[in-house]
Design a protein around this motif. Structure first.
Motif, PDB file in Angstrom:
ATOM      1  N   LYS A  43       8.386   7.149 -13.542  1.00  0.00           N
ATOM      2  CA  LYS A  43       9.368   6.779 -12.227  1.00  0.00           C
ATOM      3  C   LYS A  43       9.569   7.748 -11.091  1.00  0.00           C
ATOM      4  CE  LYS A  43      13.567   8.811 -14.242  1.00  0.00           C
ATOM      5  NZ  LYS A  43      13.045   9.449 -15.323  1.00  0.00           N
ATOM      6  N   ASN A  44       8.950   9.119 -11.253  1.00  0.00           N
ATOM      7  CA  ASN A  44       9.048  10.138 -10.246  1.00  0.00           C
ATOM      8  C   ASN A  44       7.651  10.316  -9.822  1.00  0.00           C
ATOM      9  OD1 ASN A  44      11.810  10.687 -10.243  1.00  0.00           O
ATOM     10  ND2 ASN A  44      11.391  11.723 -12.206  1.00  0.00           N
ATOM     11  N   VAL A  45       6.611   9.537 -10.071  1.00  0.00           N
ATOM     12  CA  VAL A  45       5.284   9.855  -9.624  1.00  0.00           C
ATOM     13  C   VAL A  45       4.632   8.236  -8.820  1.00  0.00           C
ATOM     14  CG1 VAL A  45       2.872  10.506 -10.289  1.00  0.00           C
ATOM     15  CG2 VAL A  45       4.803  11.195 -11.595  1.00  0.00           C
ATOM     16  N   PHE A  46       4.111   8.514  -7.781  1.00  0.00           N
ATOM     17  CA  PHE A  46       3.749   7.457  -7.068  1.00  0.00           C
ATOM     18  C   PHE A  46       2.098   7.700  -6.660  1.00  0.00           C
ATOM     19  CE2 PHE A  46       7.807   7.084  -5.905  1.00  0.00           C
ATOM     20  CZ  PHE A  46       8.297   5.957  -5.430  1.00  0.00           C
ATOM     21  N   VAL A  47       1.355   6.305  -6.697  1.00  0.00           N
ATOM     22  CA  VAL A  47       0.370   6.377  -6.029  1.00  0.00           C
ATOM     23  C   VAL A  47       0.372   5.489  -4.825  1.00  0.00           C
ATOM     24  CG1 VAL A  47      -2.106   5.122  -6.269  1.00  0.00           C
ATOM     25  CG2 VAL A  47      -1.110   6.113  -8.302  1.00  0.00           C
ATOM     26  N   LYS A  48      -0.152   6.351  -3.839  1.00  0.00           N
ATOM     27  CA  LYS A  48      -0.088   5.842  -2.194  1.00  0.00           C
ATOM     28  C   LYS A  48      -1.146   5.463  -1.774  1.00  0.00           C
ATOM     29  CE  LYS A  48       1.894   8.004   2.131  1.00  0.00           C
ATOM     30  NZ  LYS A  48       2.278   8.769   2.820  1.00  0.00           N
ATOM     31  N   SER A  49      -1.180   4.347  -0.816  1.00  0.00           N
ATOM     32  CA  SER A  49      -2.479   3.811  -0.306  1.00  0.00           C
ATOM     33  C   SER A  49      -3.073   4.711   0.783  1.00  0.00           C
ATOM     34  CB  SER A  49      -2.162   2.512   0.392  1.00  0.00           C
ATOM     35  OG  SER A  49      -1.393   2.739   1.479  1.00  0.00           O
ATOM     36  N   SER A  50      -2.389   5.193   1.691  1.00  0.00           N
ATOM     37  CA  SER A  50      -3.143   5.707   2.967  1.00  0.00           C
ATOM     38  C   SER A  50      -2.310   6.967   3.578  1.00  0.00           C
ATOM     39  CB  SER A  50      -3.478   4.561   3.967  1.00  0.00           C
ATOM     40  OG  SER A  50      -3.706   3.453   3.345  1.00  0.00           O
TER      41      SER A  50
END
Length: 262
Positions: free
Chosen positions: A179-186
């Motif tokens: 819940k505290n880790v994202f994958v972000k596009s750009s």
């Protein structure tokens, strides 16, 4: 390609749109062709706007974290970028940048993955930077986002790196920390050779959602109106990075829309 989505992955549809927004100002004075003093004025204005509309977060370069601390109300989070925008710095340098940002008071850190190294097959480097970068953030109770720069990747590469980051997090930090880790596009700063979209599209965000969940997902790059933001949220995006937060939250059409395929 058929996509299968699970309700457990969808963000709440009952939250106000402002709760999804990372309002962003990341141009340097030279990029914006304005002075350093005017850049600070822009950031103060964005902070005041965030206070009014209750954005989730304001995202700036590390230099301006202290300025945000003085101007943002406590309910609005402070975000910053690490090794931005190319992601080519050595891992130790990324960690030094992260430690400094944490000490300054950033709540969320958006690291640029060394996507060039990934494309060249250096998976061990990606494993090292994602493991160590995530560790320093989680240890300090910060959210970490990994920018994969979709415009530099093929669809197959988007799938592979999304799965790779997910597996690194699950193997090293467990599902409780997803819940505290994202994958972000750009980053929004990548220059495409053929003038194609350099940010989030329906196609690339679906690939990330399908392959990176249960990590959180952030769409960024070219999102300039309410309708587009809602489309992303509807199929599982958890956060929207945008320099057009006011247009989105007030549902006003942005006259400077890019020709993106959504």
């Amino acid at each position: 390609m058929k996509f299968v989505f699970y309700n457990m992955y969808f963000p709440s549809k009952n939250l106000p749109i402002a709760n999804y927004l990372d309002a962003t100002y990341l141009k340097t004075p030279s990029q914006a062709n304005i002075s350093s003093a005017d850049t600070k004025k822009q950031i103060i204005a964005l902070a005041e706007e965030a206070n009014t509309y209750n954005y989730k977060l304001v995202m700036v370069r590390p230099l301006y974290i202290t300025l945000l601390k003085r101007t943002l109300k406590k309910s609005v989070l402070i975000g910053t970028v690490i090794d931005f925008p190319e992601g080519k710095a050595p891992v130790n340098q990324k960690l030094k940048e992260a430690k400094k940002a944490i000490d300054l008071g950033a709540n969320e850190l958006d690291f640029v993955v060394n996507y060039s190294a990934f494309k060249n097959g250096n998976i061990d480097l990606i494993k090292e930077e994602v493991t160590k970068g995530t560790a320093i953030c989680l240890k300090n109770n910060k959210v970490v986002k990994w920018i994969i720069e979709v415009a530099a990747l093929s669809n197959e590469e988007i799938i592979v790196i999304s799965r790779l980051i997910k597996q690194i997090v699950l193997d090293n930090f467990g599902e409780k920390n997803t819940k505290n880790v994202f994958v972000k596009s750009s980053t929004g700063f990548y220059k495409t050779k053929t003038n194609k979209p350099n940010g989030a599209t329906i196609e690339n965000m679906r690939l990330i959602v399908e392959n990176a969940k249960p990590l959180k997902i952030k769409a960024a790059g070219g999102i300039k109106n309410y309708e587009t933001a809602q489309k992303f949220i509807s199929f599982g995006v958890d956060r929207i990075g945008t320099s057009s937060a006011k247009e989105i939250v007030t549902k006003k059409e942005n006259k400077n829309l890019n020709n993106l395929e959504y």
